[in-house]
Design a protein around this motif. Structure first.
Motif, short mmCIF file in Angstrom:
data_model
loop_
_atom_site.label_atom_id
_atom_site.label_comp_id
_atom_site.label_asym_id
_atom_site.label_seq_id
_atom_site.Cartn_x
_atom_site.Cartn_y
_atom_site.Cartn_z
N GLY A 89 36.13 62.81 46.52
CA GLY A 89 34.63 63.75 46.94
C GLY A 89 35.04 64.20 48.15
N LEU A 90 35.37 63.67 49.24
CA LEU A 90 35.24 65.18 50.15
C LEU A 90 35.29 66.17 49.82
CD1 LEU A 90 34.81 64.28 53.42
CD2 LEU A 90 37.29 64.00 53.91
N LYS A 91 36.30 66.73 49.27
CA LYS A 91 36.34 68.45 49.09
C LYS A 91 36.27 68.89 47.91
CE LYS A 91 39.66 66.70 52.50
NZ LYS A 91 39.50 67.16 54.04
N TRP A 92 37.34 69.05 46.99
CA TRP A 92 36.97 69.80 45.75
C TRP A 92 36.34 69.15 44.52
CZ3 TRP A 92 38.00 74.42 47.58
CH2 TRP A 92 38.97 75.08 48.32
N ILE B 179 51.90 60.72 45.46
CA ILE B 179 51.30 62.42 45.97
C ILE B 179 49.90 62.33 46.66
CG2 ILE B 179 50.51 64.80 44.65
CD1 ILE B 179 53.71 63.85 44.62
N ASP B 180 49.25 62.93 47.52
CA ASP B 180 48.17 62.93 48.19
C ASP B 180 48.09 63.92 47.80
OD1 ASP B 180 46.18 63.34 49.83
OD2 ASP B 180 47.38 63.09 51.77
N ALA B 181 46.68 63.97 46.88
CA ALA B 181 46.52 65.44 45.64
C ALA B 181 44.51 65.23 46.72
CB ALA B 181 46.56 65.43 44.29
N TYR B 182 44.54 65.57 47.05
CA TYR B 182 42.90 65.43 48.20
C TYR B 182 42.43 66.82 47.77
CZ TYR B 182 39.32 62.62 50.43
OH TYR B 182 37.90 61.95 51.02
N GLN B 183 43.76 68.13 48.85
CA GLN B 183 43.45 69.19 48.51
C GLN B 183 43.68 69.96 47.07
OE1 GLN B 183 41.50 70.39 50.81
NE2 GLN B 183 42.31 69.34 52.81
N SER B 184 43.73 69.20 46.08
CA SER B 184 44.29 69.90 45.00
C SER B 184 43.69 69.32 43.52
CB SER B 184 45.76 69.70 44.44
OG SER B 184 45.85 67.81 44.06
N TYR C 223 49.04 71.91 50.19
CA TYR C 223 49.55 71.08 51.87
C TYR C 223 47.97 72.05 52.13
CZ TYR C 223 54.26 70.32 50.89
OH TYR C 223 55.61 70.00 50.48
N PHE C 224 47.43 70.58 52.94
CA PHE C 224 46.05 70.74 53.66
C PHE C 224 46.78 72.27 54.92
CE2 PHE C 224 46.00 69.07 58.48
CZ PHE C 224 47.04 68.43 58.22
N THR C 225 47.98 72.19 55.43
CA THR C 225 48.20 72.61 56.71
C THR C 225 48.21 73.80 56.46
OG1 THR C 225 50.29 71.80 56.21
CG2 THR C 225 49.86 71.71 58.13
N ALA D 238 37.37 53.46 50.02
CA ALA D 238 36.89 54.08 50.60
C ALA D 238 37.62 55.58 51.35
CB ALA D 238 36.01 53.80 52.19
N SER D 239 38.93 55.53 51.95
CA SER D 239 39.18 56.90 52.03
C SER D 239 41.40 56.72 51.39
CB SER D 239 39.17 56.62 53.81
OG SER D 239 40.04 55.49 54.23
N ILE D 240 41.94 58.27 52.50
CA ILE D 240 42.93 58.13 51.25
C ILE D 240 43.29 56.77 52.34
CG2 ILE D 240 45.25 59.31 51.47
CD1 ILE D 240 43.47 60.62 49.82
N SER D 241 43.23 56.82 53.59
CA SER D 241 44.21 56.28 54.43
C SER D 241 43.81 54.27 54.01
CB SER D 241 43.22 55.60 55.87
OG SER D 241 43.61 57.26 56.22
N THR D 242 42.46 54.13 53.03
CA THR D 242 42.22 52.55 53.29
C THR D 242 43.44 51.96 51.57
OG1 THR D 242 40.59 53.16 51.85
CG2 THR D 242 39.85 52.41 53.67
N ASP E 113 52.12 67.27 55.23
CA ASP E 113 51.38 66.36 54.81
C ASP E 113 50.69 65.96 55.71
OD1 ASP E 113 52.61 66.48 52.01
OD2 ASP E 113 54.39 65.43 53.00
N PHE E 114 49.12 65.12 54.98
CA PHE E 114 48.11 65.41 56.40
C PHE E 114 49.03 63.64 56.37
CE2 PHE E 114 44.23 63.21 57.52
CZ PHE E 114 43.26 64.79 58.21
N PRO E 115 48.70 63.27 58.22
CA PRO E 115 49.32 62.15 58.90
C PRO E 115 49.22 61.03 58.55
CG PRO E 115 48.31 63.79 60.32
CD PRO E 115 48.05 64.47 59.09
N THR E 116 48.12 60.65 58.06
CA THR E 116 47.31 59.20 57.18
C THR E 116 48.07 59.26 56.27
OG1 THR E 116 45.09 57.75 57.56
CG2 THR E 116 45.94 59.46 55.89
N VAL E 117 48.95 59.53 55.52
CA VAL E 117 50.01 59.46 54.88
C VAL E 117 51.79 58.36 55.63
CG1 VAL E 117 51.41 59.60 53.02
CG2 VAL E 117 49.24 60.45 53.36
C1 LIG Z 1 45.31 65.86 51.95
C2 LIG Z 1 44.62 65.51 52.56
N1 LIG Z 1 45.18 63.66 53.20
C3 LIG Z 1 43.90 63.06 53.64
C4 LIG Z 1 43.17 63.45 54.61
C5 LIG Z 1 41.67 62.62 54.96
O1 LIG Z 1 41.70 61.22 54.68
P1 LIG Z 1 41.13 59.43 55.34
O2 LIG Z 1 40.44 59.92 53.54
O3 LIG Z 1 41.73 58.65 54.98
O4 LIG Z 1 40.22 59.91 55.97
C6 LIG Z 1 42.72 64.77 54.70
C7 LIG Z 1 41.04 65.21 55.04
O5 LIG Z 1 40.41 64.72 54.84
C8 LIG Z 1 43.26 65.20 53.46
O6 LIG Z 1 42.75 66.87 54.06
#
Ligand SMILES: Cc1ncc(COP(=O)(O)O)c(C=O)c1O
Length: 383
Positions: free
Chosen positions: A217-220, A192-197, A167-169, A89-93, A116-120
């Motif tokens: 799905g959220l972004k790209w 690798i957190d590739a949510y932004q790629s 990097y999301f930053t 459901a999310s990168i966190s889970t 990096d996105f802090p949830t990691v």
């Molecule tokens: C690189 C990156 N990782 C993780 C998340 C979010 O993680 P989660 O799916 O746990 O909300 C984001 C932003 O929404 C992000 O930009």
């Protein structure tokens, strides 16, 4: 490509008509949330019709098939096998399940970076009371982390290197092949957190040699909130046993046996519970668009759009904070601003959707944007 410095449309501009938000606004915030397509809306409508007409009966054929189709679609977009994909459901889970499946006895350290996105990092910071150590490698410029700094942090006590592709930053693209090699050279694994790629930058998990990778799905990938995937390298799957789990990880989940778990042989052993089907359907619609165009083609156009935005910003006396090397840039452009929230409000007054981050206005174009969108946004920011 000729469109970058002119107002002419680019070869993917006709897709804009499939994203109704552009009828009312200029959307420049895809790195937060990809715009809703008519195909995602249609797919969610299909899910609602099935729910209404068939109720739970739809589980046993079409909905189960939709989950398989999604695993297959995610696999195709990153060059994986469907059996290497777990839905989440999310990168966190997803990272919570991953962090629970690693062994820290001989290697207690996890290396991550300040960009990096802090949830990691949180997944491993939460394990500090049980002896896990987290080393956060700093970035000298807030844009990239030099590979040699990362290399110095990785040692024989390192279980995992956990960092981003983009990097999301800063939008900077990290060389994940090199990161995986550095980790492997010391016997560590690489996440690798590739949510932004994934969706805007081509990714081939097998070619990069990474052990684990997340995106969604959220972004790209234009799927909205609620579906991500965890890729686990084939030969690692059966070596890892989850400690955070759910009934979808069980090979015979419909036995409903609480006495023991028989893990799936493939990456589904890292799944948890019932997926959010509305989100699954939205993602199937978004993936259809992404796969139809192809990520390499998207990258070609989006790279030009990004350079166009940067050039326009520089021309207006703004100083975008982006990687020095254009090949390392992606479609996240941070523009330093004394009052980012105020600037985002002024953009909103001009019907332009952007976002504020500390000290910056963040603009992120995608293939449905036009150079004219950049001109309009930069005009507001210049004022
Ligand atoms: C690189 C990156 N990782 C993780 C998340 C979010 O993680 P989660 O799916 O746990 O909300 C984001 C932003 O929404 C992000 O930009």
């Amino acid at each position: 490509m000729a469109f970058a410095s002119t107002t002419s449309a680019h070869p993917l501009a006709h897709y804009r008509a499939e994203f109704p938000i552009f009828e009312r606004q200029i959307y420049l915030n895809s790195c937060s949330l990809g715009a809703l397509s008519t195909r995602s809306r249609r797919q969610v409508g299909r899910f609602l019709e099935l729910w209404e007409s068939r109720g739970a009966a739809a589980w046993y054929d079409v909905w189960w098939e939709a989950l398989a189709e999604l695993r297959q679609g995610y696999a195709q977009v990153v060059g994986a096998n469907p059996g290497e994909i777990a839905l989440h459901a999310s990168i966190s889970t997803a990272t919570a399940v991953l962090s629970g499946a690693l062994d820290y006895a001989a290697r207690p350290k996890v290396v991550t970076t300040a960009l990096d996105f802090p949830t990691v990092a949180y997944q491993w910071l939460a394990k500090q009371p049980s002896g896990v150590e987290v080393e956060v490698v700093e970035s000298p410029d807030g844009i990239t982390v030099p590979l040699d700094t990362l290399e110095r942090a990785i040692d024989r006590r390192t279980a995992l290197v956990a960092t981003s592709h983009v990097y999301f930053t800063s939008g900077a693209i990290q060389d994940v092949r090199a990161v995986a090699d550095l980790a492997h050279a010391k016997g560590a694994l690489c996440f690798i957190d590739a949510y932004q790629s994934v969706g805007q930058v081509p990714v081939n998990v097998h070619a990069t040699g990474v052990d684990f990778l997340c995106a969604g799905g959220l972004k790209w990938l234009l799927g909205g909130p609620g579906t991500v995937f965890l890729y686990v390298r084939e030969d690692l799957i059966r070596q890892l046993t989850p400690t955070v789990t759910g009934w979808f990880a069980h090979q015979r989940q419909f036995d409903f046996d609480p006495r023991g778990i028989v893990w799936h042989d493939d990456a589904r052993r890292f799944e948890q519970g019932t997926p959010a089907l509305a989100a699954v359907y939205a993602q199937l619609g978004g993936l259809e668009v992404i796969r139809e165009i192809g990520v390499p083609r998207i990258r070609e156009i989006v790279r030009e759009l990004t350079e166009d935005l940067i050039t326009r910003a520089l021309g207006a006396g703004l100083h975008p904070k982006v990687a020095a090397d254009p090949s390392q840039r992606s479609a996240i452009v941070m523009i330093p601003d004394d009052n980012p929230a105020g600037s985002v409000r002024r953009l909103a007054d001009a019907s332009i959707v952007a976002d504020a981050r500390p000290g910056h206005v963040r603009l992120s174009p995608f293939f449905y944007n036009l150079s004219d969108d950049h001109a309009a946004a930069i005009e507001v920011l210049r004022a």
